[in-house]
Design a protein around this motif. Structure first.
Motif, PDB file in Angstrom:
ATOM      1  N   GLY A 132      53.738  43.564  46.379  1.00 23.26           N
ATOM      2  CA  GLY A 132      52.402  43.916  46.846  1.00 23.26           C
ATOM      3  C   GLY A 132      52.451  44.656  48.153  1.00 23.26           C
ATOM      4  N   SER A 133      51.292  45.194  48.557  1.00 19.80           N
ATOM      5  CA  SER A 133      51.213  45.903  49.832  1.00 19.80           C
ATOM      6  C   SER A 133      50.207  45.266  50.784  1.00 19.80           C
ATOM      7  N   LEU A 134      49.534  44.203  50.343  1.00 16.74           N
ATOM      8  CA  LEU A 134      48.606  43.454  51.184  1.00 16.74           C
ATOM      9  C   LEU A 134      48.892  41.968  51.037  1.00 16.74           C
ATOM     10  N   HIS A 135      48.792  41.234  52.142  1.00 17.72           N
ATOM     11  CA  HIS A 135      49.037  39.796  52.057  1.00 17.72           C
ATOM     12  C   HIS A 135      47.989  39.106  51.189  1.00 17.72           C
ATOM     13  N   ALA A 136      46.790  39.639  51.147  1.00 18.92           N
ATOM     14  CA  ALA A 136      45.711  39.014  50.372  1.00 18.92           C
ATOM     15  C   ALA A 136      46.009  38.979  48.878  1.00 18.92           C
ATOM     16  N   GLN A 137      46.999  39.729  48.433  1.00 14.82           N
ATOM     17  CA  GLN A 137      47.367  39.720  47.013  1.00 14.82           C
ATOM     18  C   GLN A 137      48.244  38.528  46.647  1.00 14.82           C
ATOM     19  N   VAL A 138      48.849  37.900  47.649  1.00 15.17           N
ATOM     20  CA  VAL A 138      49.864  36.881  47.368  1.00 15.17           C
ATOM     21  C   VAL A 138      49.283  35.652  46.675  1.00 15.17           C
ATOM     22  N   ALA A 139      48.277  35.041  47.271  1.00 16.77           N
ATOM     23  CA  ALA A 139      47.757  33.774  46.742  1.00 16.77           C
ATOM     24  C   ALA A 139      47.211  33.905  45.316  1.00 16.77           C
ATOM     25  N   PRO A 140      46.392  34.929  44.988  1.00 18.68           N
ATOM     26  CA  PRO A 140      45.940  35.049  43.597  1.00 18.68           C
ATOM     27  C   PRO A 140      47.085  35.210  42.609  1.00 18.68           C
ATOM     28  N   ALA A 141      48.134  35.941  43.006  1.00 17.51           N
ATOM     29  CA  ALA A 141      49.282  36.109  42.115  1.00 17.51           C
ATOM     30  C   ALA A 141      50.004  34.786  41.901  1.00 17.51           C
ATOM     31  N   VAL A 142      50.188  34.019  42.969  1.00 13.73           N
ATOM     32  CA  VAL A 142      50.872  32.729  42.861  1.00 13.73           C
ATOM     33  C   VAL A 142      50.070  31.767  41.981  1.00 13.73           C
ATOM     34  N   GLU A 311      47.975  45.386  30.166  1.00 11.08           N
ATOM     35  CA  GLU A 311      46.738  44.613  30.262  1.00 11.08           C
ATOM     36  C   GLU A 311      47.055  43.136  30.033  1.00 11.08           C
ATOM     37  N   VAL A 312      46.591  42.296  30.948  1.00  7.74           N
ATOM     38  CA  VAL A 312      46.908  40.866  30.865  1.00  7.74           C
ATOM     39  C   VAL A 312      45.788  40.074  31.541  1.00  7.74           C
ATOM     40  N   GLY A 313      45.552  38.870  31.024  1.00  8.81           N
ATOM     41  CA  GLY A 313      44.540  38.003  31.603  1.00  8.81           C
ATOM     42  C   GLY A 313      43.210  38.104  30.882  1.00  8.81           C
ATOM     43  N   ASP A 314      42.366  37.112  31.120  1.00  8.31           N
ATOM     44  CA  ASP A 314      41.022  37.115  30.550  1.00  8.31           C
ATOM     45  C   ASP A 314      40.069  36.458  31.541  1.00  8.31           C
ATOM     46  N   ASP A 315      38.808  36.384  31.165  1.00  7.88           N
ATOM     47  CA  ASP A 315      37.799  35.865  32.089  1.00  7.88           C
ATOM     48  C   ASP A 315      38.091  34.432  32.517  1.00  7.88           C
ATOM     49  N   SER A 316      38.638  33.645  31.619  1.00  7.31           N
ATOM     50  CA  SER A 316      38.901  32.244  31.962  1.00  7.31           C
ATOM     51  C   SER A 316      39.999  32.141  33.012  1.00  7.31           C
ATOM     52  N   LEU A 317      41.021  32.970  32.912  1.00 10.33           N
ATOM     53  CA  LEU A 317      42.087  32.961  33.921  1.00 10.33           C
ATOM     54  C   LEU A 317      41.534  33.366  35.278  1.00 10.33           C
ATOM     55  N   PHE A 318      40.796  34.469  35.331  1.00  9.68           N
ATOM     56  CA  PHE A 318      40.308  34.966  36.610  1.00  9.68           C
ATOM     57  C   PHE A 318      39.301  33.992  37.225  1.00  9.68           C
ATOM     58  N   ALA A 319      38.499  33.334  36.384  1.00 10.70           N
ATOM     59  CA  ALA A 319      37.567  32.325  36.895  1.00 10.70           C
ATOM     60  C   ALA A 319      38.318  31.137  37.475  1.00 10.70           C
ATOM     61  N   ALA A 320      39.427  30.751  36.849  1.00  9.74           N
ATOM     62  CA  ALA A 320      40.220  29.621  37.341  1.00  9.74           C
ATOM     63  C   ALA A 320      40.900  29.963  38.668  1.00  9.74           C
ATOM     64  N   VAL A 321      41.379  31.194  38.792  1.00  5.60           N
ATOM     65  CA  VAL A 321      41.990  31.620  40.060  1.00  5.60           C
ATOM     66  C   VAL A 321      40.942  31.623  41.169  1.00  5.60           C
ATOM     67  N   ARG A 322      39.766  32.138  40.865  1.00  5.10           N
ATOM     68  CA  ARG A 322      38.693  32.156  41.867  1.00  5.10           C
ATOM     69  C   ARG A 322      38.296  30.737  42.270  1.00  5.10           C
ATOM     70  N   ALA A 323      38.237  29.837  41.299  1.00  6.54           N
ATOM     71  CA  ALA A 323      37.881  28.448  41.599  1.00  6.54           C
ATOM     72  C   ALA A 323      38.922  27.790  42.493  1.00  6.54           C
ATOM     73  N   ALA A 324      40.189  28.188  42.334  1.00  4.25           N
ATOM     74  CA  ALA A 324      41.268  27.621  43.159  1.00  4.25           C
ATOM     75  C   ALA A 324      41.281  28.201  44.560  1.00  4.25           C
ATOM     76  N   LEU A 325      40.694  29.392  44.727  1.00  6.76           N
ATOM     77  CA  LEU A 325      40.706  30.084  46.031  1.00  6.76           C
ATOM     78  C   LEU A 325      39.288  30.543  46.382  1.00  6.76           C
ATOM     79  N   PRO A 326      38.341  29.629  46.493  1.00  7.26           N
ATOM     80  CA  PRO A 326      36.948  30.041  46.674  1.00  7.26           C
ATOM     81  C   PRO A 326      36.679  30.804  47.969  1.00  7.26           C
ATOM     82  N   GLY A 327      37.428  30.497  49.023  1.00 10.06           N
ATOM     83  CA  GLY A 327      37.206  31.159  50.306  1.00 10.06           C
ATOM     84  C   GLY A 327      38.146  32.317  50.579  1.00 10.06           C
ATOM     85  N   HIS A 328      38.870  32.763  49.573  1.00 11.01           N
ATOM     86  CA  HIS A 328      39.872  33.816  49.757  1.00 11.01           C
ATOM     87  C   HIS A 328      39.202  35.117  50.195  1.00 11.01           C
TER      88      HIS A 328
END
Length: 358
Positions: A132-142, A311-328
């Motif tokens: 990545g080129s931004l630190h903000a990308q790290v947590a969602p990827a992990v 292409e990878v991922g779906d709405d359920s994955l992205f919703a789960a990542v957002r739920a895990a990082l609500p203040g990101h």
């Protein structure tokens, strides 16, 4: 000759300890000659231990004096009357030839437990590395990698393109202690990870052969630096990460920087940082993207390159990542404004997990 570097220092008294963690204290300080209190950050490992109310501290005020958005706080250089005590072995010096040079125990140096494994290491054996080129990308990827394949061990390789102390990274600290992240490896002049590495190749090899990880996420800490030109930005380290991964026998994956909220035209859509870095890469890389519009945008961006958009991922994955990082957030903007950036990063983590499981 150009002018020398700007360094501004000031003395202050600690008025309150406003929280933080043992390795990164957040302080309220009263500076000499100032009317209002100020914020400061201290790394006790630099200062001989935790800092208390009433102690006199020497601050580096450079970033705040310049009005930069580097956290909005001063940095504690030293505490009056203290002499830091060395507690760890190690002979690798980071921040070399600066007044704050430090010695750390590099994971691969002779005498360390990881030295035999690193001496014998020859390949990453197909380990996917997400660059990545931004630190903000790290947590969602992990998080996405963990949600896709919870049994995988994931490493964060912290490069020295941005912030250098790993102790600064609250979110990474939380992921580490939650067991989502198996290891943090500080690379180059970055320091304070679970493992210390001298070079990027060494850090990637340590992730595979010492930490036993199946996936690595490699990106700088907070504080990417640029000049509003194509070439002079720390974000271009992404190209080196991808080529290094390929050269070591790993699978290079790129996290694109995509935003529709950044007011700067050069960062609207697929950032020129991503386009320029991918144009420098000699090795074909994979770019993960959520299905639909973002995938089409990335395909257009790399149409003249040898890279492949998956292409990878779906709405359920992205919703789960957002739920895990609500203040990101990135540059003060959260999911509502920077959702595309975070979803692309999550897609990269999910793709890496799929490759590692194959």
């Amino acid at each position: 000759m150009t002018a020398g570097p700007l360094l501004t220092l000031a003395w202050a008294e600690v008025a309150a300890v406003d929280g933080g963690r043992p390795e990164a204290q957040r302080l309220c300080v009263r500076m000499e000659g100032a009317d209002a209190p100020a914020k400061a950050l201290a790394y006790p490992a630099f200062c001989g231990g935790p800092i208390g109310v009433g102690e006199r501290v020497l601050l580096n005020t450079t970033a705040c004096d310049l009005g930069l958005g580097s956290g909005g706080f001063h940095l504690v250089v030293a505490v009056a009357g203290r002499t830091p005590v060395r507690h760890e072995p190690g002979h690798i010096v980071k921040l070399r030839y600066t007044p704050l040079q430090i010695a750390v125990p590099a994971a691969a140096e002779p005498g360390m437990p990881g030295h035999p494994a690193m001496a014998a290491a020859r390949s990453l054996h197909g380990m996917p590395v997400v660059a990545g080129s931004l630190h903000a990308q790290v947590a969602p990827a992990v998080i996405a990698c963990h949600l896709t394949a919870p049994a995988l061990r994931v490493a964060y390789v912290m490069t020295d393109g941005g912030a250098l102390p790993a102790a600064l990274l609250d979110e990474v600290h939380d992921l580490r202690h939650a067991g989502v992240l198996a290891a943090v490896i500080s690379c180059g002049h970055a320091f304070g990870g679970d493992l210390e590495s001298v070079s990027l190749p060494g850090a990637l090899m340590a992730a595979r052969h010492i930490a036993g990880c199946h996936v690595a996420i490699a990106a700088m800490g907070p504080g990417a630096v640029g000049t509003a030109t194509a070439w002079d930005t720390s974000a271009l380290e992404m190209a080196a990460i991808l080529d290094c991964t390929a050269g070591l026998g790993g699978r290079p994956l790129a996290m694109a920087r995509v935003s529709f909220a950044d007011a700067r035209r050069r960062h609207h859509g697929v950032s020129h940082h991503t386009r320029t870095a991918l144009g420098l890469v000699r090795s074909p890389a994979l770019l993960a993207a959520p299905p639909g519009t973002l995938a089409a945008l990335l395909r257009e961006a790399v149409a003249r390159e040898r890279h492949t958009v998956v292409e990878v991922g779906d709405d359920s994955l992205f919703a789960a990542v957002r739920a895990a990082l609500p203040g990101h957030r990135t540059m003060g903007r959260g999911w509502d404004l920077e959702g595309p950036l975070f979803r692309v990063a999550a897609a990269a983590g999910a793709l890496a997990a799929g490759i590692a499981q194959a």
